[in-house]
Design a protein around this motif. Structure first.
Motif, mmCIF file in Angstrom:
data_model
loop_
_atom_site.group_PDB
_atom_site.id
_atom_site.type_symbol
_atom_site.label_atom_id
_atom_site.label_comp_id
_atom_site.label_asym_id
_atom_site.label_seq_id
_atom_site.Cartn_x
_atom_site.Cartn_y
_atom_site.Cartn_z
ATOM 1 N N VAL A 1 0.831 -1.199 0.000
ATOM 2 C CA VAL A 1 0.000 0.000 0.000
ATOM 3 C C VAL A 1 0.869 1.253 0.000
ATOM 4 C CG1 VAL A 1 -1.645 1.340 1.364
ATOM 5 C CG2 VAL A 1 -1.993 -1.108 1.055
ATOM 6 N N ARG A 2 1.936 1.242 0.784
ATOM 7 C CA ARG A 2 2.825 2.404 0.825
ATOM 8 C C ARG A 2 3.407 2.688 -0.557
ATOM 9 N NH1 ARG A 2 8.416 2.549 4.186
ATOM 10 N NH2 ARG A 2 8.962 1.092 2.529
ATOM 11 N N GLY A 3 3.852 1.635 -1.234
ATOM 12 C CA GLY A 3 4.401 1.817 -2.568
ATOM 13 C C GLY A 3 3.382 2.381 -3.541
ATOM 14 N N ALA A 4 2.159 1.867 -3.465
ATOM 15 C CA ALA A 4 1.100 2.354 -4.354
ATOM 16 C C ALA A 4 0.754 3.807 -4.040
ATOM 17 C CB ALA A 4 -0.138 1.470 -4.206
ATOM 18 N N LEU A 5 0.749 4.148 -2.750
ATOM 19 C CA LEU A 5 0.437 5.521 -2.348
ATOM 20 C C LEU A 5 1.491 6.489 -2.867
ATOM 21 C CD1 LEU A 5 -1.252 7.518 -0.608
ATOM 22 C CD2 LEU A 5 0.313 6.987 1.283
ATOM 23 N N LEU A 6 2.746 6.161 -2.667
ATOM 24 C CA LEU A 6 3.816 7.062 -3.104
ATOM 25 C C LEU A 6 3.830 7.206 -4.629
ATOM 26 C CD1 LEU A 6 6.691 5.949 -0.700
ATOM 27 C CD2 LEU A 6 5.306 8.032 -0.578
ATOM 28 N N LYS A 7 3.534 6.124 -5.328
ATOM 29 C CA LYS A 7 3.490 6.182 -6.781
ATOM 30 C C LYS A 7 2.334 7.047 -7.254
ATOM 31 C CE LYS A 7 3.334 3.209 -10.885
ATOM 32 N NZ LYS A 7 3.267 1.807 -11.381
ATOM 33 N N SER A 8 1.238 7.013 -6.495
ATOM 34 C CA SER A 8 0.032 7.734 -6.892
ATOM 35 C C SER A 8 0.089 9.220 -6.560
ATOM 36 C CB SER A 8 -1.193 7.108 -6.227
ATOM 37 O OG SER A 8 -2.353 7.868 -6.431
ATOM 38 N N VAL A 9 0.593 9.542 -5.356
ATOM 39 C CA VAL A 9 0.476 10.927 -4.894
ATOM 40 C C VAL A 9 1.793 11.591 -4.527
ATOM 41 C CG1 VAL A 9 -1.846 10.476 -4.017
ATOM 42 C CG2 VAL A 9 0.109 10.288 -2.472
ATOM 43 N N GLY A 10 2.853 10.834 -4.403
ATOM 44 C CA GLY A 10 4.119 11.455 -4.049
ATOM 45 C C GLY A 10 4.320 11.569 -2.553
ATOM 46 N N GLN A 11 4.907 12.660 -2.113
ATOM 47 C CA GLN A 11 5.285 12.845 -0.723
ATOM 48 C C GLN A 11 4.076 12.862 0.214
ATOM 49 O OE1 GLN A 11 7.240 16.533 0.088
ATOM 50 N NE2 GLN A 11 7.737 16.034 2.212
ATOM 51 N N VAL A 12 4.258 12.239 1.377
ATOM 52 C CA VAL A 12 3.245 12.235 2.438
ATOM 53 C C VAL A 12 3.729 13.138 3.564
ATOM 54 C CG1 VAL A 12 2.092 10.827 4.192
ATOM 55 C CG2 VAL A 12 2.400 9.927 1.882
ATOM 56 N N THR A 13 2.862 14.023 4.050
ATOM 57 C CA THR A 13 3.246 14.937 5.127
ATOM 58 C C THR A 13 2.566 14.627 6.454
ATOM 59 O OG1 THR A 13 1.511 16.498 4.474
ATOM 60 C CG2 THR A 13 3.695 16.832 3.531
ATOM 61 N N ASP A 14 1.411 13.971 6.426
ATOM 62 C CA ASP A 14 0.654 13.717 7.648
ATOM 63 C C ASP A 14 -0.009 12.352 7.562
ATOM 64 O OD1 ASP A 14 0.054 16.810 6.739
ATOM 65 O OD2 ASP A 14 0.666 16.655 8.843
ATOM 66 N N VAL A 15 0.012 11.639 8.671
ATOM 67 C CA VAL A 15 -0.649 10.332 8.738
ATOM 68 C C VAL A 15 -1.599 10.326 9.927
ATOM 69 C CG1 VAL A 15 -0.338 7.836 8.951
ATOM 70 C CG2 VAL A 15 1.396 9.198 7.764
ATOM 71 N N VAL A 16 -2.820 9.879 9.690
ATOM 72 C CA VAL A 16 -3.792 9.653 10.767
ATOM 73 C C VAL A 16 -4.152 8.187 10.760
ATOM 74 C CG1 VAL A 16 -6.085 10.181 11.677
ATOM 75 C CG2 VAL A 16 -4.700 11.998 10.661
ATOM 76 N N SER A 17 -3.859 7.501 11.855
ATOM 77 C CA SER A 17 -4.096 6.070 11.981
ATOM 78 C C SER A 17 -5.361 5.837 12.788
ATOM 79 C CB SER A 17 -2.896 5.403 12.662
ATOM 80 O OG SER A 17 -3.145 4.021 12.860
ATOM 81 N N SER A 18 -6.413 5.393 12.102
ATOM 82 C CA SER A 18 -7.699 5.119 12.747
ATOM 83 C C SER A 18 -8.123 3.722 12.322
ATOM 84 C CB SER A 18 -8.736 6.155 12.321
ATOM 85 O OG SER A 18 -10.007 5.876 12.875
ATOM 86 N N LEU A 19 -7.637 2.730 13.058
ATOM 87 C CA LEU A 19 -7.754 1.347 12.623
ATOM 88 C C LEU A 19 -8.594 0.518 13.596
ATOM 89 C CD1 LEU A 19 -4.024 0.906 11.640
ATOM 90 C CD2 LEU A 19 -5.933 1.021 10.048
ATOM 91 N N GLY A 20 -9.212 -0.520 13.060
ATOM 92 C CA GLY A 20 -9.941 -1.455 13.908
ATOM 93 C C GLY A 20 -11.430 -1.239 13.881
#
Length: 234
Positions: free
Chosen positions: A64-83
């Motif tokens: 998923v990380r690879g697909a995200l970076l390929k799709s949008v480039g740099q990531v500046t903020d992550v919000v983890s809301s899991l479960g």
């Protein structure tokens, strides 16, 4: 498994509508992503990126990380809301080891595998953030039959504490928003509950203002949400 949201430079969330962020949302359930897209105004769709993927394993999170970076480039903020927000399967003696594994996988282990994949993208950036969304279920038994929920949620709380103490000097803003209240849709609001829209706005404000780091922001009332939205801190 719920979504993980990622801010992208120019940075089930009203973010694209309320703040102007570009947002990537990851879920293993494509129907949830479609529901989110239909919920948001059409004018914001160009700032919403959705990816179907499973961050519950190391391999899946890396993919998923690879697909995200390929799709949008740099990531500046992550919000983890899991479960999941609720589990009431009965007392522990009536459960199987398989069910305990499932609960821990969903609430704790996926939080770890997602963090392991995405934290390196933001950890050295003083203008970046990593925010965990947790709940007060890990601090007490909410009612009979919810014990496994407490176990999983407590693990997530402990993991967040470990990260704050293991990485005290990390440049990015590392925070935890702990929801000690019920969260629902506006039409179902009752006493002591907060709207999922208000939660999204409060978290977006925390991310945007970047005023605190290594904090647990305990939200127990709708008034707390309003303060977090206005101030970017509690």
């Amino acid at each position: 498994m719920e979504a993980t949201g990622h801010g992208i430079p120019e940075t089930h969330h009203p973010w694209p509508h309320s703040t102007g962020f570009r947002v990537a949302v990851i879920s293993r359930d494509g129907s949830r992503l479609e529901k989110l897209r239909h919920f948001l105004p059409a004018s914001t769709h160009d700032r919403l990126h959705t990816l179907v993927g499973d961050v519950g394993s190391e391999e899946g999170a890396e993919t998923v990380r690879g697909a995200l970076l390929k799709s949008v480039g740099q990531v500046t903020d992550v919000v983890s809301s899991l479960g999941f927000s609720w589990w009431q399967g009965g007392p522990p003696h009536a459960q199987s080891l398989k069910e305990l594994h499932r609960v821990l996988d969903t609430l704790l282990l996926s939080t770890f595998t997602s963090w392991k994949a995405f934290f390196p993208l933001v950890k050295d950036n003083p203008n970046a953030t990593y925010t965990f969304i947790t709940g007060g279920a890990g601090e007490r038994l909410l009612m009979p039959g919810t014990g496994f929920l407490t176990l999983g949620a407590a693990g997530a709380l402990a993991f967040c504490q470990v990260l704050r103490e293991e990485y005290p000097d990390v440049p990015c803003k590392l925070n935890e928003v702990k929801l000690n209240m019920g969260v629902t849709t506006p039409e179902r609001l009752g006493p002591g509950y907060g709207s999922h829209l208000e939660v999204g706005q409060a978290v977006a404000s925390l991310v945007e203002k970047r005023r605190v780091s290594h904090k647990v922001l305990s939200v127990g009332t709708p008034a707390d949400l309003k303060t977090l939205t206005a101030e970017g801190k509690l």
